[in-house]
Scaffold this active site. Structure first.
Site, PDB file in Angstrom:
ATOM      1  N   HIS A  54     -14.039  15.378 -40.994  1.00 44.34           N
ATOM      2  CA  HIS A  54     -13.805  14.038 -41.508  1.00 44.34           C
ATOM      3  C   HIS A  54     -12.950  13.236 -40.532  1.00 44.34           C
ATOM      4  O   HIS A  54     -12.384  13.783 -39.590  1.00 44.34           O
ATOM      5  CB  HIS A  54     -13.129  14.080 -42.891  1.00 44.34           C
ATOM      6  CG  HIS A  54     -11.795  14.768 -42.897  1.00 44.34           C
ATOM      7  ND1 HIS A  54     -10.644  14.185 -42.417  1.00 44.34           N
ATOM      8  CD2 HIS A  54     -11.429  15.992 -43.329  1.00 44.34           C
ATOM      9  CE1 HIS A  54      -9.635  15.015 -42.561  1.00 44.34           C
ATOM     10  NE2 HIS A  54     -10.084  16.142 -43.105  1.00 44.34           N
ATOM     11  N   ALA A  55     -12.868  11.952 -40.786  1.00 42.18           N
ATOM     12  CA  ALA A  55     -11.947  11.057 -40.085  1.00 42.18           C
ATOM     13  C   ALA A  55     -11.124  10.350 -41.151  1.00 42.18           C
ATOM     14  O   ALA A  55     -11.508  10.311 -42.323  1.00 42.18           O
ATOM     15  CB  ALA A  55     -12.717  10.039 -39.239  1.00 42.18           C
TER      16      ALA A  55
END
Length: 141
Positions: A54-55
């Protein structure tokens, strides 16, 4: 275009050990480039597990393998990728906001400590890489 990969960096912490053993001190706003609002750690993941993926729109992180080892792949959405090996308890990796991260190749004794600049907020996570690529293009314009 703002290059977030330029801000990713390894950090080495002071090792204050003596004949009694090792002591590593990590202070927010000093050793860590932000005030720490959240800490969590991962353990019990085997070498086949991939964590993260994820970011974050706002949160910055520092990852420290306080025991064992793991690898961290960092991508910027523009085709740049770097892999870091965390295998010393007095080093960490600083991850700014808006970089994609994947933690993997955990040793059996790995304990990965994560220090975060923000309290948990599910709405600031980007969990799909294609969505991340679209958003990073808009974020950087």
């Amino acid at each position: 275009m703002l290059n977030h990969m330029d801000r990713v960096k390894m950090i080495e912490f002071k090792d204050m050990g003596d004949e009694r053993g090792q002591l590593v001190i990590v202070e927010g706003g000093m050793d860590i480039p932000f005030e720490i609002k959240r800490a969590f750690y991962m353990y019990g993941s085997d070498a086949t597990v991939v964590r993260g993926q994820h970011a974050n729109r706002r949160t910055e992180f520092v990852l420290i393998n306080v025991a064992g080892s793991s690898k961290v792949k960092v991508l910027d959405g523009a085709g740049n990728e770097t892999i870091f090996c965390l295998n010393r308890p007095n080093t960490g990796i600083y991850l700014p906001n808006m970089v994609w991260k994947e933690m993997y190749d955990f040793s059996a004794d790995s304990v990965l400590l994560v220090l975060a600049s923000e309290h948990y907020d599910d709405t600031e996570y980007i969990r799909n890489y294609e969505d991340y690529i679209k958003e990073i293009r808009n974020f950087s314009d």
